[in-house]
Design an enzyme around this catalytic site. Sequence first.
Site, PDB file in Angstrom:
ATOM      1  CB  SER A 142      -0.843  -0.078   1.349  1.00  0.00           C
ATOM      2  OG  SER A 142      -1.406   1.470   1.296  1.00  0.00           O
ATOM      3  CE1 TYR A 155      -3.650  -2.161   5.461  1.00  0.00           C
ATOM      4  CE2 TYR A 155      -2.895   0.079   4.758  1.00  0.00           C
ATOM      5  CZ  TYR A 155      -3.651  -1.111   4.396  1.00  0.00           C
ATOM      6  OH  TYR A 155      -3.934  -1.328   3.284  1.00  0.00           O
TER       7      TYR A 155
HETATM    8  N1  LIG Z   1      -8.714  -0.341  -0.441  1.00  0.00           N
HETATM    9  C1  LIG Z   1      -7.714   0.234  -0.463  1.00  0.00           C
HETATM   10  O1  LIG Z   1      -7.988   1.744  -0.491  1.00  0.00           O
HETATM   11  C2  LIG Z   1      -6.372  -0.244  -0.364  1.00  0.00           C
HETATM   12  C3  LIG Z   1      -5.144   0.724  -0.646  1.00  0.00           C
HETATM   13  C4  LIG Z   1      -3.697   0.089  -0.387  1.00  0.00           C
HETATM   14  C5  LIG Z   1      -3.742  -1.099  -0.317  1.00  0.00           C
HETATM   15  N2  LIG Z   1      -4.948  -2.088  -0.320  1.00  0.00           N
HETATM   16  C6  LIG Z   1      -4.613  -3.463   0.007  1.00  0.00           C
HETATM   17  O2  LIG Z   1      -5.268  -4.590  -0.946  1.00  0.00           O
HETATM   18  C7  LIG Z   1      -5.712  -5.486  -0.417  1.00  0.00           C
HETATM   19  C8  LIG Z   1      -6.959  -5.619  -0.828  1.00  0.00           C
HETATM   20  O3  LIG Z   1      -7.817  -4.828  -0.146  1.00  0.00           O
HETATM   21  P1  LIG Z   1      -9.383  -4.615  -0.489  1.00  0.00           P
HETATM   22  O4  LIG Z   1      -9.708  -3.299  -0.457  1.00  0.00           O
HETATM   23  O5  LIG Z   1      -9.790  -5.567  -1.733  1.00  0.00           O
HETATM   24  O6  LIG Z   1     -10.138  -5.287   0.914  1.00  0.00           O
HETATM   25  P2  LIG Z   1     -11.304  -6.264   0.958  1.00  0.00           P
HETATM   26  O7  LIG Z   1     -11.550  -6.188   2.287  1.00  0.00           O
HETATM   27  O8  LIG Z   1     -12.280  -6.046  -0.053  1.00  0.00           O
HETATM   28  O9  LIG Z   1     -10.570  -7.817   0.549  1.00  0.00           O
HETATM   29  C9  LIG Z   1      -9.612  -8.215   1.577  1.00  0.00           C
HETATM   30  C10 LIG Z   1     -10.225  -9.823   1.542  1.00  0.00           C
HETATM   31  O10 LIG Z   1      -8.970 -10.342   2.256  1.00  0.00           O
HETATM   32  C11 LIG Z   1      -9.600 -11.546   3.117  1.00  0.00           C
HETATM   33  N3  LIG Z   1      -8.916 -11.950   4.451  1.00  0.00           N
HETATM   34  C12 LIG Z   1      -8.920 -11.070   5.331  1.00  0.00           C
HETATM   35  N4  LIG Z   1      -8.117 -11.891   6.441  1.00  0.00           N
HETATM   36  C13 LIG Z   1      -8.025 -12.954   5.826  1.00  0.00           C
HETATM   37  C14 LIG Z   1      -7.199 -14.030   6.310  1.00  0.00           C
HETATM   38  N5  LIG Z   1      -6.847 -14.225   7.471  1.00  0.00           N
HETATM   39  N6  LIG Z   1      -6.992 -15.254   5.355  1.00  0.00           N
HETATM   40  C15 LIG Z   1      -7.796 -15.233   4.208  1.00  0.00           C
HETATM   41  N7  LIG Z   1      -8.191 -14.087   3.527  1.00  0.00           N
HETATM   42  C16 LIG Z   1      -8.490 -12.968   4.613  1.00  0.00           C
HETATM   43  C17 LIG Z   1     -11.069 -10.914   3.269  1.00  0.00           C
HETATM   44  O11 LIG Z   1     -12.025 -11.926   3.838  1.00  0.00           O
HETATM   45  C18 LIG Z   1     -11.420 -10.037   1.948  1.00  0.00           C
HETATM   46  O12 LIG Z   1     -12.204 -10.825   1.009  1.00  0.00           O
HETATM   47  C19 LIG Z   1      -5.559  -5.457   1.045  1.00  0.00           C
HETATM   48  O13 LIG Z   1      -4.117  -6.130   1.309  1.00  0.00           O
HETATM   49  C20 LIG Z   1      -5.480  -3.981   1.245  1.00  0.00           C
HETATM   50  O14 LIG Z   1      -4.403  -3.645   2.507  1.00  0.00           O
HETATM   51  C21 LIG Z   1      -6.245  -1.624  -0.223  1.00  0.00           C
END
Ligand SMILES: NC(=O)c1ccc[n+]([C@@H]2O[C@H](COP(=O)([O-])OP(=O)(O)OC[C@H]3O[C@@H](n4cnc5c(N)ncnc54)[C@H](O)[C@@H]3O)[C@@H](O)[C@H]2O)c1
Length: 251
Positions: A142, A155
């Site tokens: 991120s 985080y």
């Molecule tokens: N959305 C944002 O603004 C953003 C920005 C930067 C980075 N990210 C990163 O992108 C990635 C995806 O984020 P997103 O926005 O799609 O979030 P999201 O919540 O839609 O998806 C995250 C997924 O991870 C799964 N998960 C959580 N804990 C788990 C575990 N212990 N075992 C297996 N699966 C697990 C959840 O069930 C979910 O389906 C993450 O790593 C997040 O940190 C997101």
Amino acid sequence: MRGLTGKNAIVTGGGGAIGRAISLRLGDEGCGVGVFDIDGEAAAETAHRIEASGGEASAQTVDVTDYAAAKTALERFRDDAGACDVLVNNAGWDRYGEFVDTEPAHWDRVIAINLTSALNMSHAVAPVMKERGWGRVINMASDAGRAGPPGHAVYSACKGALIAFGKSLAKELAPNGITVNAICPGPNDTPLLEELIPDAGDREALAQSNPMGRLGVPEDIVGLAAFLASEESAYVTGQAISVSGGRTTHG
Ligand SMILES: NC(=O)c1ccc[n+]([C@@H]2O[C@H](COP(=O)([O-])OP(=O)(O)OC[C@H]3O[C@@H](n4cnc5c(N)ncnc54)[C@H](O)[C@@H]3O)[C@@H](O)[C@H]2O)c1
């Protein structure tokens, strides 16, 4: 994208917003996709969508913070589909909170989901990639790991650690034809972002402050993920690449 047809990819958190978009794109590119998520229904839905468009996919309900469970899921995938060629460590989680207001139990959860899960999966997958002389590891970091936004201290620490972990691992695995890179999304319009920034006005202000005047969407991430998974990126390793509409241009 060259070199993706017939490859096996595993996407952790593949039931979520960004993980699903990446899974669908890899499925479109001809990869067999293993969707690993603690939310089994969401994982099954992603796999179903890939199959509905003619691709190959399977879903597993697995908590990837648990090393033994991650290994078992990987072995099941290997028995059913074959060795994993592409690992996307995408599972992630956070909640907003100033550091002094958070508790160790929260830190433990944030570290387990955002960092330990990637160590678990990489440790389980890398030996087989080494034997086969080819592999791709893509860590979903991120821009928080580079810029350190307030309210996300632990985080941000995990995402920064994930970037550094990938740099070391990239050098260790480069002689074996394996690349390791990190994608650093900026704020991306997903349910996770709504949890992190609950106020719609604050999210809109964030969108307006972006050089492109909008938040990212999951589909903004998938092209880079496919590139890093493919043969096209064979000489790219140990990198952390922002996908943020120009918000983060340093580091
Ligand atoms: N959305 C944002 O603004 C953003 C920005 C930067 C980075 N990210 C990163 O992108 C990635 C995806 O984020 P997103 O926005 O799609 O979030 P999201 O919540 O839609 O998806 C995250 C997924 O991870 C799964 N998960 C959580 N804990 C788990 C575990 N212990 N075992 C297996 N699966 C697990 C959840 O069930 C979910 O389906 C993450 O790593 C997040 O940190 C997101």
